[in-house]
Design a protein around this motif. Structure first.
Motif, mmCIF file in Angstrom:
data_model
loop_
_atom_site.group_PDB
_atom_site.id
_atom_site.type_symbol
_atom_site.label_atom_id
_atom_site.label_comp_id
_atom_site.label_asym_id
_atom_site.label_seq_id
_atom_site.Cartn_x
_atom_site.Cartn_y
_atom_site.Cartn_z
ATOM 1 N N PHE A 85 -6.272 16.802 36.747
ATOM 2 C CA PHE A 85 -5.210 16.542 35.782
ATOM 3 C C PHE A 85 -4.423 16.846 35.185
ATOM 4 N N THR A 86 -5.135 18.045 35.244
ATOM 5 C CA THR A 86 -4.025 19.371 33.839
ATOM 6 C C THR A 86 -3.575 20.626 34.416
ATOM 7 N N TYR A 93 -3.180 20.223 29.249
ATOM 8 C CA TYR A 93 -5.394 20.151 29.524
ATOM 9 C C TYR A 93 -5.471 20.712 28.524
ATOM 10 N N LEU A 94 -5.551 21.797 26.691
ATOM 11 C CA LEU A 94 -6.223 21.800 25.292
ATOM 12 C C LEU A 94 -5.756 20.300 24.796
ATOM 13 N N VAL A 95 -5.528 19.911 25.293
ATOM 14 C CA VAL A 95 -4.722 18.259 24.426
ATOM 15 C C VAL A 95 -6.096 17.209 25.142
ATOM 16 N N LEU A 96 -6.553 17.040 26.277
ATOM 17 C CA LEU A 96 -6.974 16.620 26.543
ATOM 18 C C LEU A 96 -9.005 16.990 26.521
ATOM 19 N N ASN A 97 -8.904 18.760 27.211
ATOM 20 C CA ASN A 97 -10.236 18.689 26.256
ATOM 21 C C ASN A 97 -10.351 18.537 24.600
ATOM 22 N N LEU A 98 -9.645 18.567 23.722
ATOM 23 C CA LEU A 98 -9.866 18.222 22.232
ATOM 24 C C LEU A 98 -10.182 16.667 22.125
ATOM 25 N N VAL A 99 -9.531 15.838 23.160
ATOM 26 C CA VAL A 99 -9.573 14.680 23.019
ATOM 27 C C VAL A 99 -11.204 14.551 23.197
ATOM 28 N N GLN A 127 -18.191 23.207 14.091
ATOM 29 C CA GLN A 127 -18.753 24.624 14.937
ATOM 30 C C GLN A 127 -18.761 24.539 15.973
ATOM 31 N N LEU A 128 -19.570 23.254 16.689
ATOM 32 C CA LEU A 128 -19.662 22.829 17.708
ATOM 33 C C LEU A 128 -17.906 22.279 18.453
ATOM 34 N N SER A 129 -17.252 22.017 17.960
ATOM 35 C CA SER A 129 -15.620 21.664 18.103
ATOM 36 C C SER A 129 -15.083 23.176 18.155
ATOM 37 N N LEU A 130 -14.923 24.165 17.863
ATOM 38 C CA LEU A 130 -14.736 25.249 18.207
ATOM 39 C C LEU A 130 -14.920 26.142 19.292
ATOM 40 N N LEU A 131 -16.455 25.528 19.896
ATOM 41 C CA LEU A 131 -17.458 26.564 20.572
ATOM 42 C C LEU A 131 -16.483 25.554 21.793
ATOM 43 N N PHE A 132 -16.513 23.804 21.735
ATOM 44 C CA PHE A 132 -15.918 24.027 23.728
ATOM 45 C C PHE A 132 -14.365 24.241 23.173
ATOM 46 N N LEU A 133 -13.632 24.434 22.313
ATOM 47 C CA LEU A 133 -12.759 25.141 22.951
ATOM 48 C C LEU A 133 -12.852 26.347 22.988
ATOM 49 N N LEU A 134 -13.024 27.361 23.021
ATOM 50 C CA LEU A 134 -13.096 28.691 22.875
ATOM 51 C C LEU A 134 -13.709 28.661 24.422
ATOM 52 N N LYS A 135 -14.759 27.406 24.647
ATOM 53 C CA LYS A 135 -15.116 27.527 26.245
ATOM 54 C C LYS A 135 -13.849 27.043 27.327
ATOM 55 N N SER A 136 -13.395 25.591 26.535
ATOM 56 C CA SER A 136 -12.164 25.321 27.516
ATOM 57 C C SER A 136 -10.936 26.405 27.843
ATOM 58 N N VAL A 137 -10.550 26.999 26.513
ATOM 59 C CA VAL A 137 -9.381 28.434 27.256
ATOM 60 C C VAL A 137 -10.373 29.068 27.816
ATOM 61 N N LEU A 138 -11.256 29.545 27.861
ATOM 62 C CA LEU A 138 -12.134 30.792 28.503
ATOM 63 C C LEU A 138 -11.989 30.253 30.136
ATOM 64 N N MET A 139 -12.909 28.098 30.177
ATOM 65 C CA MET A 139 -12.822 27.764 31.823
ATOM 66 C C MET A 139 -11.156 28.076 32.242
ATOM 67 N N TYR A 140 -9.917 28.244 30.808
ATOM 68 C CA TYR A 140 -9.384 27.553 32.657
ATOM 69 C C TYR A 140 -8.304 29.052 32.044
ATOM 70 N N GLY A 141 -8.399 30.214 31.520
ATOM 71 C CA GLY A 141 -8.629 31.979 31.607
ATOM 72 C C GLY A 141 -9.474 31.695 32.812
ATOM 73 N N PHE A 142 -10.733 31.735 33.846
ATOM 74 C CA PHE A 142 -10.981 32.277 34.811
ATOM 75 C C PHE A 142 -10.352 31.567 35.589
ATOM 76 N N GLN A 143 -10.557 30.411 36.105
ATOM 77 C CA GLN A 143 -9.910 29.502 37.278
ATOM 78 C C GLN A 143 -7.969 30.049 37.524
ATOM 79 N N TYR A 144 -7.215 30.356 35.758
ATOM 80 C CA TYR A 144 -5.781 30.482 36.264
ATOM 81 C C TYR A 144 -6.236 32.333 36.643
ATOM 82 N N TYR A 145 -7.018 33.680 36.607
ATOM 83 C CA TYR A 145 -7.416 34.995 36.894
ATOM 84 C C TYR A 145 -7.907 34.653 38.214
#
Length: 152
Positions: A85-86, A93-99, A127-145
């Motif tokens: 969807f994003t 993508y980032l907003v939906l992941n944050l929600v 800290q868990l929220s920050l960890l989730f945010l990092l993983k979200s960005v990492l997954m998006y970056g990997f998919q893009y790459y």
């Protein structure tokens, strides 16, 4: 928790029941990013277990990490749906992941702690929220790459 094995099995099975609603092309398209992040989560789980970031009381088997049902159930399928969807709209993508991550961290974790499924030990919710945010960005970056470099 009264029936931990049933709860874990439902956590695995229920998200997979949504797969027939995905277009086969979308499932295949977002599989690389989801698999990459699932493997990453396995490494993270080994670190978390050693450092006692959290404790899972309900496990499928004593020798299986308690986080496995979350990884192969809601995380795996949820990641594919979120990417479907994003993808291509990073801010959305980032907003939906944050929600979704905020819902999990601040509403679901307290409930899961109350029913004695999991509890945070040496990790605070922010800290868990920050960890989730990092993983979200990492997954998006990997998919893009993967889409732009590997699949050419």
């Amino acid at each position: 928790m009264k029936y931990p094995k049933i709860f874990n099995l439902l956590m695995i099975i229920l998200p997979w029941l949504t797969v027939p609603f995905l277009v086969k092309h979308d499932f295949k398209k977002f599989l690389p990013g989801t698999i990459f992040m699932s493997i990453y989560l396995l490494f993270e789980a080994s670190i978390a277990e050693k450092r006692r970031w959290w404790t899972f009381y309900a496990k499928i088997h004593p020798k299986v990490w308690g986080i496995i049902p979350l990884i192969i159930g809601p995380f795996f399928i949820g990641s594919i749906w979120i990417l479907k969807f994003t993808y291509g709209k990073f801010f959305r993508y980032l907003v939906l992941n944050l929600v979704v991550d905020g819902f999990f961290t601040y509403l679901l974790i307290p409930w899961l702690t109350k029913i004695k499924y999991v509890s945070l030990v040496r990790l605070k919710r922010y800290q868990l929220s920050l960890l989730f945010l990092l993983k979200s960005v990492l997954m998006y970056g990997f998919q893009y790459y993967f889409e732009n470099k590997v699949s050419d």
